[in-house]
Motif scaffolding. Structure first.
Motif, PDB file in Angstrom:
ATOM      1  N   VAL A   1       0.856  -1.185   0.000  1.00  0.00           N
ATOM      2  CA  VAL A   1       0.000   0.000   0.000  1.00  0.00           C
ATOM      3  C   VAL A   1       0.895   1.239   0.000  1.00  0.00           C
ATOM      4  CG1 VAL A   1      -1.899   1.225   1.116  1.00  0.00           C
ATOM      5  CG2 VAL A   1      -1.718  -1.270   1.363  1.00  0.00           C
ATOM      6  N   ASN A   2       0.613   2.154  -0.926  1.00  0.00           N
ATOM      7  CA  ASN A   2       1.402   3.380  -1.039  1.00  0.00           C
ATOM      8  C   ASN A   2       0.734   4.547  -0.317  1.00  0.00           C
ATOM      9  OD1 ASN A   2       3.312   5.233  -1.749  1.00  0.00           O
ATOM     10  ND2 ASN A   2       2.839   5.278  -3.923  1.00  0.00           N
ATOM     11  N   TRP A   3      -0.569   4.734  -0.530  1.00  0.00           N
ATOM     12  CA  TRP A   3      -1.294   5.798   0.156  1.00  0.00           C
ATOM     13  C   TRP A   3      -2.775   5.442   0.234  1.00  0.00           C
ATOM     14  CZ3 TRP A   3      -5.052   7.517  -3.070  1.00  0.00           C
ATOM     15  CH2 TRP A   3      -4.795   7.561  -4.453  1.00  0.00           C
ATOM     16  N   TRP A   4      -3.523   6.218   1.008  1.00  0.00           N
ATOM     17  CA  TRP A   4      -4.967   6.029   1.123  1.00  0.00           C
ATOM     18  C   TRP A   4      -5.646   7.372   1.332  1.00  0.00           C
ATOM     19  CZ3 TRP A   4      -6.895   7.876   5.626  1.00  0.00           C
ATOM     20  CH2 TRP A   4      -6.018   7.917   6.743  1.00  0.00           C
ATOM     21  N   GLN A   5      -6.949   7.405   1.083  1.00  0.00           N
ATOM     22  CA  GLN A   5      -7.719   8.632   1.247  1.00  0.00           C
ATOM     23  C   GLN A   5      -9.203   8.297   1.324  1.00  0.00           C
ATOM     24  OE1 GLN A   5      -6.728  11.661  -1.589  1.00  0.00           O
ATOM     25  NE2 GLN A   5      -8.494  12.944  -1.119  1.00  0.00           N
TER      26      GLN A   5
END
Length: 460
Positions: free
Chosen positions: A453-457
């Motif tokens: 996982v690189n990023w989330w939002q």
């Protein structure tokens, strides 16, 4: 307790930064509820905090996994806007940064001036075999750092530099073990006028040590010098071994110093300690290290932090190590992109450099999770998106509130992408995420590694 073979992981993560895999801390409920140490996926030591533009940047050393000596090859940077959720910025400086250095990436400190960031560190000079102080410089607090002068700034075989800039604009550099050295830096921060001088180590200034005629005072190493309300503070590691943290004060940057006593008594499972103190968002924070992580000890240390309040007369109270850590100083906004490597507590996960820049979370297996504290959902989130990659079959991101087995407010499926750095975005609906709560991203799937996982939002 989970452990993973790094040699087995290497073929699956070509080019990745392989770091020490510690534990599935979910198997230790009493530990999993804690938020100290503030980094759980690798050993860190010698904290040096710097406040800049609304964030605390934390510069640390990195103890190698399983080390039986101070085996350190790089430095790391972390940052936080709330003192509980810390972003891993990786390693922007290492021994390789200094072509003249051979080993021992030990305790340093960074400072901001002239639009640049200067990181003073002790390393062994390959040509002389002695400890010397090098200077890294960068345009950003997270680097990358480069060698500012291509040679040592100072060299006398001693260690642990600390730096601060006085109200007058004069910069001061201190370092030393067994002595305490001082030099006034020029405005360029990479040169000095005059010669380094020793600060007299008197028992009045630094306390009395018994049992060692060669070291009559408590001063050992690791000074942290700063100024507050017109008073100069020298916080230092005292009386090896095991060390405790003590401090002295003075009316001027070179003294005369008066010993003020103990800040943090000898405790924890590391025989060294190293302190850093900053004020942030109206409160004061004391950083230190211990050996609290599984496998931890004197050569495998972990950075932690406590909030404290100065006494009315400016003295520092006694501060004890805790597993709870500092309270939250702000909330986290889930409606802007958040890096996956921003973590309050992680179980089973690690980080690595991402092909898309920055870092990503990887080595994810079934049951691993990431905790984030104080996530401000407001009136409610409706969607969750994440940037993911998988060289295997993928799995599921379970969006939970309150705990790793807490209420599920959404599930996002992750399919194989054909590679651990072949990135794609996934989204899923969210229901029931309102108010300010602790968020847990729990990962589930089959056996082996699932996805990165690189990023989330979140979306409202």
């Amino acid at each position: 307790m989970k452990s993973t073979s790094l040699s087995a992981a290497a073929p699956r993560r070509a080019g990745a930064l392989l770091v020490a895999v510690l534990c599935a801390l979910a198997l230790l409920p009493a530990v999993a509820r804690a938020d100290n140490p503030i980094v759980q996926h690798m050993y860190t030591a010698d904290p040096a905090p710097l406040v800049h533009n609304g964030r605390v940047y934390l510069y640390t050393g990195h103890d190698e996994d399983g080390s039986t000596w101070f085996t350190m090859k790089e430095w790391r940077v972390w940052s936080s806007a709330d003192m509980v959720n810390w972003t891993d910025h990786g390693s922007p400086m290492s021994l390789a940064t200094f072509s003249w250095a051979s080993k021992d990436a030990w305790a340093g400190q960074a400072i901001h001036r002239n639009g640049k960031f200067y990181w003073y560190v002790p390393v062994v000079n390959r040509a002389t075999g002695r400890m010397a102080i090098g200077v890294g410089v960068a345009d950003s607090p997270t680097g990358p750092f480069r060698d500012a002068i291509g040679r040592p700034l100072v060299e006398n075989g001693e260690i642990d530099p600390t730096v601060f800039i006085d109200d007058s604009g004069q910069a001061h550099l201190y370092w030393g073990n067994p002595n305490l050295w001082h030099v006034r830096l020029n405005a360029d921060m990479i040169s000095f006028s005059g010669s380094p001088t020793q600060i007299p180590l008197t028992t009045a200034g630094f306390g009395a040590r018994t049992g060692d005629p060669n070291r009559p005072t408590l001063y050992e190493e690791g000074s942290w010098v700063y100024k507050r309300n017109g008073l100069y503070y020298n916080v230092f590691a005292a009386k090896c071994c095991s060390e405790f943290i003590a401090y002295s004060t003075a009316p001027g940057p070179t003294g005369p110093w008066t010993y003020r006593g103990t800040i943090m008594p000898t405790q924890g499972s590391s025989f060294t300690n190293h302190a850093g103190i900053v004020d942030f968002k109206g409160s004061s924070y004391f950083f230190y290290h211990n050996g609290a992580l599984p496998g931890g000890g004197g050569f495998t240390r972990s950075v932690a932090v406590e909030k404290f309040t100065y006494n009315a007369d400016g003295t520092i109270p006694t501060i004890n190590m805790t597993t709870s850590g500092a309270p939250r100083a702000d909330t986290l906004n889930p409606y802007v992109r958040q890096e996956a490597e921003t973590i309050a507590w992680g179980s089973g996960v690690e980080t690595e450099p991402s092909a898309e820049g920055g870092m990503n979370v990887g080595w994810i297996e079934n049951g691993d999770y990431i905790k984030l504290k104080g996530v401000a959902f407001g009136t409610g989130a409706r969607t969750f998106s994440a940037r993911v990659a998988s060289g295997a079959a993928g799995g599921t991101i379970e969006v939970r509130l309150g705990g790793p087995t807490g209420t599920v407010v959404g599930r996002c499926g992750v399919s194989g992408t054909g590679g651990w750095q072949n990135w794609t975005s996934v989204s899923c609906p969210i229901s029931g995420a309102t108010g300010t709560q602790d968020l847990y991203l729990r990962f589930s799937g089959g056996s082996g590694y699932l996805f990165n996982v690189n990023w989330w939002q979140f979306g409202a």
